[in-house]
Design an enzyme around this catalytic site. Structure first.
Site, PDB file in Angstrom:
ATOM      1  CG  ASN A  54      -0.350  -0.284   2.695  1.00 59.14           C
ATOM      2  OD1 ASN A  54       0.596  -1.075   2.667  1.00 59.14           O
ATOM      3  ND2 ASN A  54      -1.166   0.134   3.619  1.00 59.14           N
ATOM      4  CB  CYS A 101      -5.540  -1.413  -1.866  1.00 61.94           C
ATOM      5  SG  CYS A 101      -6.877  -0.622  -0.855  1.00 61.94           S
ATOM      6  CD  GLU A 140      -5.209  -6.177  -1.327  1.00 62.68           C
ATOM      7  OE1 GLU A 140      -4.833  -5.045  -1.172  1.00 62.68           O
ATOM      8  OE2 GLU A 140      -5.839  -6.404  -0.398  1.00 62.68           O
ATOM      9  CB  CYS A 154      -8.670  -4.628  -3.741  1.00 57.93           C
ATOM     10  SG  CYS A 154      -7.630  -3.327  -3.275  1.00 57.93           S
TER      11      CYS A 154
HETATM   12  N1  THU Z   1      -5.375  -1.369   2.368  1.00 54.69           N
HETATM   13  C1  THU Z   1      -4.795  -2.469   1.668  1.00 54.69           C
HETATM   14  O1  THU Z   1      -3.680  -2.150   1.117  1.00 54.69           O
HETATM   15  N2  THU Z   1      -5.518  -3.282   0.989  1.00 54.69           N
HETATM   16  C2  THU Z   1      -6.875  -3.588   1.547  1.00 54.69           C
HETATM   17  O2  THU Z   1      -7.656  -4.479   0.946  1.00 54.69           O
HETATM   18  C3  THU Z   1      -7.458  -2.979   2.556  1.00 54.69           C
HETATM   19  C4  THU Z   1      -6.696  -1.602   2.846  1.00 54.69           C
HETATM   20  C5  THU Z   1      -4.475  -0.381   2.949  1.00 54.69           C
HETATM   21  C6  THU Z   1      -5.140   0.862   2.269  1.00 54.69           C
HETATM   22  C7  THU Z   1      -4.624   1.911   3.598  1.00 54.69           C
HETATM   23  O3  THU Z   1      -3.246   2.236   3.230  1.00 54.69           O
HETATM   24  C8  THU Z   1      -4.431   0.938   4.922  1.00 54.69           C
HETATM   25  O4  THU Z   1      -4.499  -0.418   4.339  1.00 54.69           O
HETATM   26  C9  THU Z   1      -5.526   1.160   5.768  1.00 54.69           C
HETATM   27  O5  THU Z   1      -6.681   1.129   5.361  1.00 54.69           O
END
Ligand code: THU
Length: 160
Positions: free
Chosen positions: A62, A73, A75, A115
Site C-alpha cells: 500500500n 491498496c 492488491e 480491490c
Molecule cells: N489497504 C490495503 O492495502 N488493502 C486492502 O485490501 C485494505 C486496505 C490499505 C489501504 C490503507 O493504506 C491502509 O490499508 C489502511 O486502510
C-alpha cells in the site's frame, strides 16, 4: 419470487506452514512486500503477491498519501504492476498479508471491496480463476478458489 443461497467454499488453514508449497512461497513474498509499504498515516502495512502463469511473482504494497483518498491498496498496486508489465499473462494466485503498528493482527485481513472489483476484471478476462489467500501478520490463512467467490453478484462487462 424466489430466494437463492450464494455459497462460497472457503478453506481455513491454521498457519502459513499448512499451505500448499506454492502458496507458501507466494505468501512469503507478500509478507516481504509489506516491509516497503508506505503507510505513515494508517501505520497499517499490506503486502500482496501475485503468481503468474509464467512463474513470475509480482508484488505490491500500500502507498498512502497526505491527501488520503489518493493512496492505493497493495492488491491494486500489485495487479496493475502485473497487468501493465505482462498484459497477456494469466494470474494464478494472489496472497495478501497485513501488519499494524498499533495491534498484532492475528486474524486474516480480507481484501477491500474496491480491490475485489479490480481483481475480478482480470479474472473474468483471463477466463481462469485466481486463487486468493489472505492472512494478518500471524495465525490463520483464508483461501478462496476465486476472486469472484469474494464478490458475489458482481458488476462486470456484460452489463455495459
Ligand atoms: N489497504 C490495503 O492495502 N488493502 C486492502 O485490501 C485494505 C486496505 C490499505 C489501504 C490503507 O493504506 C491502509 O490499508 C489502511 O486502510
Amino acid at each position: 419470487m424466489k430466494e437463492i443461497n450464494i455459497v462460497t467454499k472457503t478453506t481455513i488453514f491454521d498457519a502459513i506452514d499448512e499451505l500448499p508449497q506454492a502458496a507458501q512461497k507466494v505468501m512469503n513474498e507478500a509478507i516481504k512486500a509489506k516491509e516497503t509499504a508506505y503507510a505513515p498515516y494508517s501505520k497499517f502495512k499490506v503486502g500482496a503477491a501475485l503468481l503468474l502463469e509464467n512463474g513470475k511473482i509480482i508484488t505490491g504494497n500500500n502507498q498512502e498519501n497526505a491527501a488520503y483518498p489518493s493512496g492505493m491498496c497493495a492488491e491494486r498496486v500489485a495487479v496493475w504492476k502485473a497487468a501493465s508489465t505482462y498484459p497477456n499473462v494469466k494470474i494464478k494466485m494472489l496472497a495478501i498479508s497485513a501488519s499494524s503498528a498499533t495491534q498484532q493482527l492475528t486474524e486474516p485481513v480480507a481484501p477491500c471491496g474496491a480491490c475485489r472489483q479490480t481483481l475480478s476484471e482480470y479474472e473474468i478476462v483471463q477466463k481462469n480463476n485466481i486463487e486468493v489467500y489472505f492472512m494478518g501478520e500471524t495465525g490463520k490463512v483464508v483461501k478462496t478458489n476465486a476472486v469472484l467467490d469474494l464478490l458475489p453478484l458482481a458488476f462486470d462487462k456484460s452489463f455495459l
